[in-house]
Write a protein that holds these residues in place. Structure first.
Motif, PDB file in Angstrom:
ATOM      1  N   PHE A  24      35.526  26.998  49.266  1.00 47.05           N
ATOM      2  CA  PHE A  24      35.747  27.537  47.926  1.00 47.05           C
ATOM      3  C   PHE A  24      35.809  29.059  47.896  1.00 47.05           C
ATOM      4  O   PHE A  24      35.902  29.655  46.836  1.00 47.05           O
ATOM      5  CB  PHE A  24      34.658  27.021  46.977  1.00 47.05           C
ATOM      6  N   VAL A  25      35.775  29.676  49.072  1.00 41.35           N
ATOM      7  CA  VAL A  25      35.892  31.131  49.155  1.00 41.35           C
ATOM      8  C   VAL A  25      37.370  31.463  49.307  1.00 41.35           C
ATOM      9  O   VAL A  25      38.038  30.939  50.205  1.00 41.35           O
ATOM     10  CB  VAL A  25      35.099  31.682  50.367  1.00 41.35           C
ATOM     11  N   PRO A  26      37.912  32.312  48.421  1.00 43.76           N
ATOM     12  CA  PRO A  26      39.342  32.659  48.510  1.00 43.76           C
ATOM     13  C   PRO A  26      39.677  33.334  49.843  1.00 43.76           C
ATOM     14  O   PRO A  26      38.856  34.081  50.398  1.00 43.76           O
ATOM     15  CB  PRO A  26      39.567  33.622  47.343  1.00 43.76           C
ATOM     16  N   SER A  27      40.875  33.082  50.332  1.00 45.11           N
ATOM     17  CA  SER A  27      41.276  33.642  51.629  1.00 45.11           C
ATOM     18  C   SER A  27      41.275  35.171  51.596  1.00 45.11           C
ATOM     19  O   SER A  27      40.998  35.810  52.610  1.00 45.11           O
ATOM     20  CB  SER A  27      42.642  33.113  52.063  1.00 45.11           C
ATOM     21  N   LYS A  57      39.556  37.497  54.337  1.00 46.29           N
ATOM     22  CA  LYS A  57      40.312  38.518  55.064  1.00 46.29           C
ATOM     23  C   LYS A  57      39.662  39.891  54.913  1.00 46.29           C
ATOM     24  O   LYS A  57      39.595  40.665  55.868  1.00 46.29           O
ATOM     25  CB  LYS A  57      41.762  38.542  54.578  1.00 46.29           C
ATOM     26  N   GLU A  58      39.165  40.173  53.718  1.00 42.07           N
ATOM     27  CA  GLU A  58      38.498  41.459  53.490  1.00 42.07           C
ATOM     28  C   GLU A  58      37.237  41.568  54.344  1.00 42.07           C
ATOM     29  O   GLU A  58      36.978  42.606  54.953  1.00 42.07           O
ATOM     30  CB  GLU A  58      38.144  41.603  52.004  1.00 42.07           C
ATOM     31  N   ALA A  59      36.475  40.481  54.419  1.00 39.73           N
ATOM     32  CA  ALA A  59      35.264  40.482  55.237  1.00 39.73           C
ATOM     33  C   ALA A  59      35.610  40.681  56.714  1.00 39.73           C
ATOM     34  O   ALA A  59      34.960  41.472  57.410  1.00 39.73           O
ATOM     35  CB  ALA A  59      34.492  39.177  55.044  1.00 39.73           C
ATOM     36  N   VAL A  60      36.624  39.981  57.182  1.00 37.57           N
ATOM     37  CA  VAL A  60      37.035  40.124  58.585  1.00 37.57           C
ATOM     38  C   VAL A  60      37.489  41.551  58.856  1.00 37.57           C
ATOM     39  O   VAL A  60      37.117  42.149  59.874  1.00 37.57           O
ATOM     40  CB  VAL A  60      38.162  39.116  58.939  1.00 37.57           C
ATOM     41  N   SER A  61      38.266  42.114  57.940  1.00 37.82           N
ATOM     42  CA  SER A  61      38.774  43.468  58.174  1.00 37.82           C
ATOM     43  C   SER A  61      37.643  44.495  58.193  1.00 37.82           C
ATOM     44  O   SER A  61      37.693  45.446  58.968  1.00 37.82           O
ATOM     45  CB  SER A  61      39.839  43.836  57.155  1.00 37.82           C
ATOM     46  N   LYS A  62      36.636  44.301  57.373  1.00 40.06           N
ATOM     47  CA  LYS A  62      35.523  45.253  57.337  1.00 40.06           C
ATOM     48  C   LYS A  62      34.602  45.101  58.547  1.00 40.06           C
ATOM     49  O   LYS A  62      34.076  46.077  59.049  1.00 40.06           O
ATOM     50  CB  LYS A  62      34.694  45.066  56.066  1.00 40.06           C
ATOM     51  N   ILE A  63      34.410  43.871  58.999  1.00 42.97           N
ATOM     52  CA  ILE A  63      33.408  43.620  60.033  1.00 42.97           C
ATOM     53  C   ILE A  63      33.961  43.773  61.445  1.00 42.97           C
ATOM     54  O   ILE A  63      33.351  44.424  62.285  1.00 42.97           O
ATOM     55  CB  ILE A  63      32.787  42.222  59.850  1.00 42.97           C
ATOM     56  N   ILE A 101      44.278  36.029  62.897  1.00 42.64           N
ATOM     57  CA  ILE A 101      43.130  35.526  62.129  1.00 42.64           C
ATOM     58  C   ILE A 101      43.485  35.496  60.643  1.00 42.64           C
ATOM     59  O   ILE A 101      43.195  34.525  59.942  1.00 42.64           O
ATOM     60  CB  ILE A 101      41.865  36.381  62.372  1.00 42.64           C
ATOM     61  N   TYR A 102      44.143  36.552  60.155  1.00 39.29           N
ATOM     62  CA  TYR A 102      44.570  36.588  58.753  1.00 39.29           C
ATOM     63  C   TYR A 102      45.543  35.442  58.445  1.00 39.29           C
ATOM     64  O   TYR A 102      45.471  34.833  57.376  1.00 39.29           O
ATOM     65  CB  TYR A 102      45.234  37.922  58.407  1.00 39.29           C
ATOM     66  N   LEU A 103      46.446  35.162  59.378  1.00 37.84           N
ATOM     67  CA  LEU A 103      47.387  34.062  59.200  1.00 37.84           C
ATOM     68  C   LEU A 103      46.638  32.729  59.072  1.00 37.84           C
ATOM     69  O   LEU A 103      46.939  31.922  58.201  1.00 37.84           O
ATOM     70  CB  LEU A 103      48.373  33.988  60.376  1.00 37.84           C
ATOM     71  N   LEU A 104      45.658  32.524  59.936  1.00 39.33           N
ATOM     72  CA  LEU A 104      44.853  31.296  59.860  1.00 39.33           C
ATOM     73  C   LEU A 104      44.190  31.182  58.496  1.00 39.33           C
ATOM     74  O   LEU A 104      44.138  30.102  57.904  1.00 39.33           O
ATOM     75  CB  LEU A 104      43.792  31.264  60.960  1.00 39.33           C
ATOM     76  N   LEU A 105      43.682  32.295  57.999  1.00 43.16           N
ATOM     77  CA  LEU A 105      43.022  32.291  56.694  1.00 43.16           C
ATOM     78  C   LEU A 105      44.025  32.014  55.575  1.00 43.16           C
ATOM     79  O   LEU A 105      43.732  31.242  54.655  1.00 43.16           O
ATOM     80  CB  LEU A 105      42.295  33.619  56.464  1.00 43.16           C
ATOM     81  N   ASP A 106      45.208  32.617  55.657  1.00 42.57           N
ATOM     82  CA  ASP A 106      46.240  32.378  54.645  1.00 42.57           C
ATOM     83  C   ASP A 106      46.668  30.916  54.609  1.00 42.57           C
ATOM     84  O   ASP A 106      46.959  30.372  53.543  1.00 42.57           O
ATOM     85  CB  ASP A 106      47.475  33.248  54.910  1.00 42.57           C
ATOM     86  N   LYS A 107      46.721  30.291  55.772  1.00 39.92           N
ATOM     87  CA  LYS A 107      47.177  28.902  55.878  1.00 39.92           C
ATOM     88  C   LYS A 107      46.017  27.901  55.779  1.00 39.92           C
ATOM     89  O   LYS A 107      46.210  26.704  55.981  1.00 39.92           O
ATOM     90  CB  LYS A 107      47.897  28.677  57.218  1.00 39.92           C
ATOM     91  N   SER A 108      44.801  28.396  55.497  1.00 39.08           N
ATOM     92  CA  SER A 108      43.596  27.560  55.415  1.00 39.08           C
ATOM     93  C   SER A 108      43.375  26.772  56.706  1.00 39.08           C
ATOM     94  O   SER A 108      43.043  25.589  56.691  1.00 39.08           O
ATOM     95  CB  SER A 108      43.674  26.604  54.220  1.00 39.08           C
TER      96      SER A 108
END
Length: 188
Positions: free
Chosen positions: A52-55, A59-65, A78-85
């Motif tokens: 239930f967490v929006p992609s 992505k923002e968390a991944v980019s910051k961390i 990784i962003y692509l995986l998140l976009d495609k769930s």
């Protein structure tokens, strides 16, 4: 169970890019780094895999961390995986990617069970001998199992070489149970 076909497709795609850029080992390290970070932090794990967490939040968390520590192509992957769930496939993708890297480098893992720990020189000697036998670069994964009593058992793919004392005693026991006492030369 994670669908291996989907993981394989994504792994082959990122592997093709890695090969093109001659960065297969670096991409493998980056994928491992991402998984270790996520699996090592319960809050990040909940955020990354949360349905239930929006992609965009993921992505923002991944980019910051961690995005700064990754090759930009791996971060985009990784962003692509998140976009495609498809984030739940990340571990499977990394496993298949590592298999592809090992295949490219003609490396074959061998699971070695020994009764006692082996020294570094013994492991290197074993890997060299197994490499000569198989014609592949063998990478031994050592597991100490005192129940073997002595010797070792080696599994390479579907082939098992079992020279453990436990196995020899089991074979002897089986042989004695199958043959009557008279057949093995003992007078009754």
């Amino acid at each position: 169970m994670i669908n291996k076909t989907i993981a394989r497709r994504y792994a082959q795609a990122i592997f093709a890019i890695a090969q093109e850029k001659n960065l297969t080992e670096e991409y493998a390290r980056d994928l491992k780094k991402v998984i270790q970070l996520i699996e090592g932090n319960e809050d990040l794990k909940i955020l990354f895999y949360g349905r239930f967490v929006p992609s965009e939040a993921k992505k923002e968390a991944v980019s910051k961390i961690i995005a700064d520590e990754l090759d930009p192509m791996v971060a985009n992957f990784i962003y692509l995986l998140l976009d495609k769930s498809r984030e739940n496939y990340l571990t499977g993708i990394a496993e298949v990617f590592n298999e592809l890297v090992a295949e490219k480098n003609r490396i074959m893992p061998a699971q070695v069970r020994t009764a006692i720990p082996l020294t570094k020189n013994q492991v290197q000697s074993l890997e060299k001998k197994l490499s000569q036998i198989t014609g592949r670069n063998i990478q031994a994964e050592i597991q100490v199992e005192p129940s073997l009593i002595g010797g070792m058992s080696v599994r390479i793919g579907d082939t098992v070489y079992d020279g453990s004392i436990f196995k020899q005693l089991s074979l002897l026991k089986e042989h004695l149970q199958q043959n009557s006492v008279g057949k093995i030369g003992v007078r009754q």
